[in-house]
Design an enzyme around this catalytic site. Structure first.
Site, mmCIF file in Angstrom:
data_model
loop_
_atom_site.group_PDB
_atom_site.id
_atom_site.type_symbol
_atom_site.label_atom_id
_atom_site.label_comp_id
_atom_site.label_asym_id
_atom_site.label_seq_id
_atom_site.Cartn_x
_atom_site.Cartn_y
_atom_site.Cartn_z
ATOM 1 N N ASP A 87 1.121 -1.202 0.135
ATOM 2 C CA ASP A 87 0.626 0.358 0.016
ATOM 3 C C ASP A 87 1.382 1.072 -0.088
ATOM 4 O O ASP A 87 1.427 1.495 0.685
ATOM 5 C CB ASP A 87 -0.898 0.005 0.915
ATOM 6 C CG ASP A 87 -2.086 0.905 1.510
ATOM 7 O OD1 ASP A 87 -2.180 0.974 0.117
ATOM 8 O OD2 ASP A 87 -2.211 1.436 2.536
ATOM 9 N N HIS A 184 -6.981 10.611 3.808
ATOM 10 C CA HIS A 184 -7.481 9.534 5.103
ATOM 11 C C HIS A 184 -7.206 9.225 6.611
ATOM 12 O O HIS A 184 -7.770 11.066 5.998
ATOM 13 C CB HIS A 184 -5.457 8.747 5.039
ATOM 14 C CG HIS A 184 -5.112 8.154 3.419
ATOM 15 N ND1 HIS A 184 -5.134 8.729 2.308
ATOM 16 C CD2 HIS A 184 -5.099 7.170 2.756
ATOM 17 C CE1 HIS A 184 -4.311 8.308 1.321
ATOM 18 N NE2 HIS A 184 -4.991 6.757 1.722
ATOM 19 N N HIS A 216 -8.930 4.895 -2.048
ATOM 20 C CA HIS A 216 -8.254 4.870 -1.051
ATOM 21 C C HIS A 216 -9.389 5.845 0.084
ATOM 22 O O HIS A 216 -10.168 6.750 -0.078
ATOM 23 C CB HIS A 216 -7.026 5.985 -1.000
ATOM 24 C CG HIS A 216 -5.770 4.880 -1.760
ATOM 25 N ND1 HIS A 216 -4.813 4.614 -0.250
ATOM 26 C CD2 HIS A 216 -5.966 4.847 -3.251
ATOM 27 C CE1 HIS A 216 -3.996 3.641 -2.025
ATOM 28 N NE2 HIS A 216 -4.934 3.404 -3.136
HETATM 29 P P1 13P Z 1 -8.626 4.995 5.437
HETATM 30 O O1 13P Z 1 -8.478 6.329 6.638
HETATM 31 O O2 13P Z 1 -10.176 5.936 5.409
HETATM 32 O O3 13P Z 1 -9.490 3.888 6.776
HETATM 33 O O4 13P Z 1 -8.146 4.759 4.235
HETATM 34 C C1 13P Z 1 -6.649 4.018 4.106
HETATM 35 C C2 13P Z 1 -6.358 3.103 2.793
HETATM 36 O O5 13P Z 1 -6.956 4.721 2.053
HETATM 37 C C3 13P Z 1 -5.036 2.657 2.575
HETATM 38 O O6 13P Z 1 -4.293 3.094 1.885
HETATM 39 O O1 G3H Z 2 -3.319 4.597 3.798
HETATM 40 C C1 G3H Z 2 -2.737 4.413 4.505
HETATM 41 C C2 G3H Z 2 -2.359 3.672 5.731
HETATM 42 O O2 G3H Z 2 -3.441 4.259 6.465
HETATM 43 C C3 G3H Z 2 -1.386 2.916 6.207
HETATM 44 O O3 G3H Z 2 -0.502 4.304 7.463
HETATM 45 O O4 G3H Z 2 1.443 3.766 6.766
HETATM 46 O O5 G3H Z 2 0.672 3.709 9.191
HETATM 47 O O6 G3H Z 2 0.527 1.755 8.232
HETATM 48 P P1 G3H Z 2 -0.039 3.301 8.147
HETATM 49 ZN ZN ZN Z 3 -4.673 5.068 1.015
#
Ligand code: 13P
Ligand code: G3H
Ligand code: ZN
Length: 315
Positions: A87, A184, A216
Site C-alpha cells: 500500500d 485518509h 483510498h
Molecule cells: P482510511 O484511512 O479511510 O481507512 O484509508 C485507508 C487507505 O486508504 C489505505 O491505503
Molecule cells: O493509507 C495508508 C494507511 O492508512 C497506512 O498507514 O503508514 O500508518 O500504516 P500507516
Molecule cells: Zn491509501
C-alpha cells in the site's frame, strides 16, 4: 519467494470478476497477527475475495520475515482469491523489495509528483512487476489526510478526468487510484451530507471502460466505535467517514477496490479499551485481544456485505 507458492493471487485475477459483477474487493490494512486473523476470518466467513494491504511503515513494523512467516502460516489457497498488496509504495526500490519477498500486487504512489514524473516512475514499476506477474496500482490526483510515515499532506486535488487515458496507456498499470473526495484518517468530512464527486467518477469510468478504479481513504468511521472509545477513556471528536451508500454506489461505477484502515484501527482500539476497563484485574493480553479480533472481524464482515458487495464471490 514466488507469491504463487504462498497461495496468493494478483489483483487482475480478482478484479476481472468484480468489474463484470459490479462489486468492490476490500483492501484492509494489516500490521500484526490480530489484524491478519480478523481479515482472514471475515474473508472465510463471507466467502469474499480480499486484499491484504501492507504499508511501508507496517512492513517495517512487522519485519519482512515475520510478515511472510504469518502469510505462510495462514495456508492460503489460490481459490481463496487473496492478494498481498504493498500500500502506498513510495519508490521503485520499495516495490521491487515487496515483489522479491512475495507480494502479489504493489501500489506505486507517485501522485505528488508532476504528471510526467508520475508516468515515468509508475511505468518503471509496472515494467518490472509484470515480469513477475505482479499487478500494479498507481494514483492520479491527491488525497489529504494523516501525515505520518506515509506522508499524506493537507492538500487534496481531484483527479482530472482528461489525464486518465493518457496515464493508463503510458504506464501500462493494472488499476488506478483516483481522488473524488475521500481522504485518509478519521476526519474526512465536516458535514454529514457531503457528497463524493460522482461526476468525476462517471467521467473517468466512461473514459476507461472496463478498467479497475480504486478508492483510498474510504473508511466509513462507524460512530458507535467512536462512542465506545470515548466512553472508555478515549478522546476523539469530529471524526466522520464516507457514507456507506455512496461507497456502494461507487462499486457500480468500476470501483473494484476500496481501502479501509481507519475503521479497523477504531475497532481494535474500542474493543481493547472496553475489555481493559471492564475487567481491570486482567493482565493477560490474550484475554483482552480476543474481543479486539472479534470486533475487527465483525467490522470486516459488515463492510463486505453492506458496502463492498463482495460476499459469496469465491467458490
Ligand atoms: P482510511 O484511512 O479511510 O481507512 O484509508 C485507508 C487507505 O486508504 C489505505 O491505503
Ligand atoms: O493509507 C495508508 C494507511 O492508512 C497506512 O498507514 O503508514 O500508518 O500504516 P500507516
Ligand atoms: Zn491509501
Amino acid at each position: 519467494m514466488k507469491y504463487s507458492d504462498l497461495g496468493l493471487v494478483n489483483t487482475n485475477d480478482i478484479f476481472a470478476d468484480a468489474l463484470i459483477r459490479g462489486y468492490a474487493v476490500p483492501a484492509f490494512n494489516i500490521y500484526n497477527m490480530e489484524t491478519l486473523l480478523a481479515v482472514l476470518n471475515a474473508a472465510r466467513i463471507t466467502h469474499s475475495p480480499i486484499i491484504l494491504a501492507v504499508s511501508e511503515s507496517a512492513l517495517k513494523y512487522m519485519g519482512a520475515d515475520m510478515l511472510m512467516g504469518m502469510i505462510r502460516g495462514a495456508k492460503i489457497k489460490p481459490s481463496d482469491k487473496i492478494a498481498l498488496h504493498l500500500d502506498h509504495g513510495g519508490s521503485f526500490d520499495a516495490c521491487k523489495h515487496a515483489i522479491k519477498i512475495g507480494f502479489s500486487s504493489v501500489m506505486i504512489d507517485a501522485s505528488k509528483l508532476p504528471f510526467e514524473e508520475n508516468v515515468e516512475l509508475s511505468k518503471q514499476v509496472a515494467d518490472f512487476a509484470h515480469q513477475h506477474n505482479v499487478s500494479v496500482e498507481a494514483e492520479l490526483g491527491t488525497l489529504s489526510g494523516i501525515e505520518d510515515e506515509n506522508t499524506f499532506g493537507t492538500q487534496s486535488s481531484y483527479t482530472n478526468p482528461s489525464d486518465v487515458e493518457k496515464f493508463v496507456a503510458a504506464t501500462n498499470i493494472d488499476s488506478l487510484a483516483i481522488a473524488i473526495g475521500t481522504s485518509h484518517g478519521a476526519y474526512k468530512r465536516k458535514r454529514d451530507d457531503e457528497e463524493l464527486r460522482f461526476d468525476i467518477l462517471a467521467d473517468i469510468a466512461t473514459r476507461l471502460p472496463k478498467f479497475p478504479l480504486v478508492l483510498h481513504g474510504a473508511s466509513n468511521i462507524p460512530q458507535k466505535l467512536i462512542s465506545v472509545i470515548n466512553e472508555y477513556g478515549g478522546k476523539i471528536s469530529g471524526a466522520r467517514g464516507i457514507d456507506e451508500h455512496q461507497l456502494r454506489r461507487a462499486t457500480k461505477m468500476n470501483v473494484c477496490k476500496i481501502n479501509v484502515d481507519s475503521d479497523l484501527r477504531l475497532g481494535f482500539t474500542a474493543a481493547t479499551r472496553r475489555a481493559l476497563a471492564t475487567n481491570p484485574e486482567n493482565f493477560n493480553p490474550r484475554e483482552f485481544l480476543k474481543p479486539s479480533i472479534e470486533t475487527m472481524t465483525q467490522i470486516c464482515i459488515d463492510e463486505i456485505r453492506n458496502i463492498m458487495g463482495s460476499d459469496n464471490k469465491v467458490a
